[in-house]
Design an enzyme around this catalytic site. Structure first.
Site, short mmCIF file in Angstrom:
data_model
loop_
_atom_site.label_atom_id
_atom_site.label_comp_id
_atom_site.label_asym_id
_atom_site.label_seq_id
_atom_site.Cartn_x
_atom_site.Cartn_y
_atom_site.Cartn_z
N SER A 37 3.53 -2.39 10.28
CA SER A 37 5.21 -2.70 10.44
C SER A 37 5.67 -3.84 10.15
O SER A 37 6.51 -4.37 10.80
CB SER A 37 5.53 -1.96 12.04
N ASN A 61 0.90 -1.29 -0.13
CA ASN A 61 -0.15 0.00 0.01
C ASN A 61 0.90 1.05 0.10
O ASN A 61 1.62 1.45 1.02
CB ASN A 61 -0.86 -0.15 1.21
N TRP A 62 1.04 1.85 -1.15
CA TRP A 62 1.82 3.08 -1.17
C TRP A 62 1.26 4.47 -0.51
O TRP A 62 2.00 5.26 -0.59
CB TRP A 62 2.03 3.09 -2.75
N LYS A 63 -0.03 4.31 -0.09
CA LYS A 63 -0.59 5.39 0.40
C LYS A 63 -0.61 6.55 -0.54
O LYS A 63 -0.34 6.51 -1.75
CB LYS A 63 -0.19 5.52 1.84
N GLU A 119 -6.70 4.20 7.86
CA GLU A 119 -6.67 5.70 7.59
C GLU A 119 -8.04 6.47 7.02
O GLU A 119 -8.27 7.58 7.13
CB GLU A 119 -5.46 5.97 6.89
N GLY A 138 2.81 -1.09 4.20
CA GLY A 138 2.95 0.00 3.70
C GLY A 138 4.35 0.45 3.43
O GLY A 138 4.83 0.36 2.27
N GLY A 139 4.97 1.23 4.38
CA GLY A 139 6.46 1.85 4.20
C GLY A 139 7.25 0.84 3.44
O GLY A 139 8.01 1.22 2.68
N HIS A 194 -9.30 0.71 5.01
CA HIS A 194 -8.18 0.93 5.79
C HIS A 194 -8.46 1.95 6.84
O HIS A 194 -9.23 2.94 6.72
CB HIS A 194 -7.09 1.60 4.78
N GLU A 219 -5.08 -5.53 10.67
CA GLU A 219 -4.21 -4.37 10.87
C GLU A 219 -4.70 -3.48 12.06
O GLU A 219 -5.25 -2.37 12.03
CB GLU A 219 -4.36 -3.23 9.77
N GLY A 234 2.48 2.09 10.59
CA GLY A 234 3.74 3.00 10.46
C GLY A 234 4.44 3.47 11.75
O GLY A 234 5.05 4.61 11.83
C1 PEP Z 1 -0.60 0.02 6.00
O1 PEP Z 1 -0.53 0.98 5.34
O2 PEP Z 1 -1.59 -0.74 5.82
C2 PEP Z 1 0.41 -0.57 6.86
C3 PEP Z 1 0.42 -1.55 7.24
O3 PEP Z 1 1.67 0.42 6.97
P1 PEP Z 1 3.08 0.05 7.61
O4 PEP Z 1 3.40 -1.26 6.88
O5 PEP Z 1 4.00 0.94 7.24
O6 PEP Z 1 2.70 -0.16 8.94
#
Ligand code: PEP
Length: 242
Positions: free
Chosen positions: A202, A9-11, A95, A223-224, A93, A163, A169
Site C-alpha cells: 500500500s 508490480n502490475w500483477k 501471492e 502494486g496498485g 511474492h 512486504e 492491496g
Molecule cells: C505488491 O503487489 O507487491 C504490493 C505491494 O501491492 P500494493 O502496493 O497494491 O499493496
C-alpha cells in the site's frame, strides 16, 4: 550505498493499451536518480521492453521457473524473461507463496536460476497479520530471508522486498516504527550490506516520502499505485527527493 529502486508490480493487470501509461511515465521522468522498474504481466514484457529502449525504464518478470527449458506448461524460464528484455524478476511474492504454495526453498532455487540468466532477483519476505499479532514478525521475516536467499547472493544480483502480507492491496500500512524495525533487522541479516531493501504494501504518493525517509529503506515495491503513471511518478519523485 545500496541502489535506490522504485519497482512496480502490475500483477495480472494490463493490456496493450495500458502501455500508454509507461510512455507517459518515461516522458515525465526521463532521467530519475533512482532506478525505475515495471514488472508487467508476461504478455506485455517484450512490448514494454521495446518501448523502454533508450529510456531509463527497466522491465522485469513476476516469477520464473527453476529450469532453463522443458515440459512445464504455462511456465517461463529466467532465460525467456531475459530474452524478452527483463533485467529483474520478482520471486516469492506472497501471492505466489499463498496461491501456488511456493516454499522458501523453491524461491531460493528460482533465485539461482535468475542469477544464471543474468537477472536481478527481487526476493519478497513478509509476515501475515496472525504472525504479527503473535509477535513473530522478525522470526518469520528473517527465517524467510535465510531460506529464500541462495548462497552467493550479493547487491549486484539480489534485492530484498519486505512486504507485510496484510498490507498488500489493503490500504493499510505498518507504522513507520514497525517498518524501521524490520528493515533494520534485515540490514543486519543480509549477506551483503549494500543489498537494496524495498518496502512494499500500500505505498502511495501520500505515504511514500515518510517511508523513504527511514534509514534502511532503499525504495519500494508498488502494486496498485504502479498502474498509473501519475501515481508511480509521484513515488519516483519522492524516492529521488529522499
Ligand atoms: C505488491 O503487489 O507487491 C504490493 C505491494 O501491492 P500494493 O502496493 O497494491 O499493496
Amino acid at each position: 550505498m545500496p541502489c535506490k529502486l522504485a519497482a512496480g508490480n502490475w500483477k495480472m493487470n494490463g493490456l496493450r493499451a495500458d502501455l500508454d501509461e509507461m510512455r507517459a511515465l518515461i516522458a515525465a521522468h526521463p532521467d530519475p536518480d533512482c532506478r525505475m522498474l515495471i514488472c508487467p504481466p508476461a504478455t506485455l514484457l517484450a512490448p514494454m521492453a521495446d518501448l523502454a529502449q533508450g529510456s531509463r525504464l527497466l522491465v522485469g518478470g513476476q516469477d520464473c521457473h527453476t529450469a532453463k527449458r522443458g515440459a512445464h506448461t504455462g511456465d517461463l524460464s529466467a532465460d525467456m524473461l531475459a530474452d524478452a528484455g527483463a533485467r529483474h524478476v520478482i520471486l516469492g511474492h506472497s501471492e505466489r507463496r499463498a496461491d501456488h504454495r511456493e516454499s522458501s526453498d523453491l524461491v531460493s532455487a528460482k533465485a539461482r536460476a535468475a542469477r544464471e540468466a543474468g537477472l536481478t532477483a527481487i526476493i519478497c519476505v513478509g509476515e501475515t497479520e496472525a504472525q504479527r499479532d503473535a509477535g513473530t514478525t522478525l522470526e518469520v521475516v528473517l527465517g524467510q530471508l535465510r531460506e529464500s536467499v541462495p548462497d552467493g547472493a550479493n547487491a549486484g544480483n539480489t534485492v530484498i522486498a519486505y512486504e507485510p502480507v496484510w498490507a498488500i492491496g489493503t490500504g493499510r500500512t505498518p507504522t513507520l516504527e514497525q517498518i524501521a524495525e524490520v528493515h533494520d533487522a534485515l540490514r543486519a541479516a543480509v549477506p551483503d550490506a549494500e543489498m537494496s531493501l524495498l518496502y512494499g504494501g500500500s505505498v502511495k504518493p501520500g505515504n511514500a516520502a515518510d517511508i523513504f525517509a527511514l534509514a534502511n529503506v532503499d525504495g519500494a515495491l508498488v502494486g496498485g499505485a504502479s498502474l498509473k503513471a501519475s501515481d508511480f511518478g509521484a513515488i519516483i519523485a519522492a524516492l529521488d527527493a529522499a
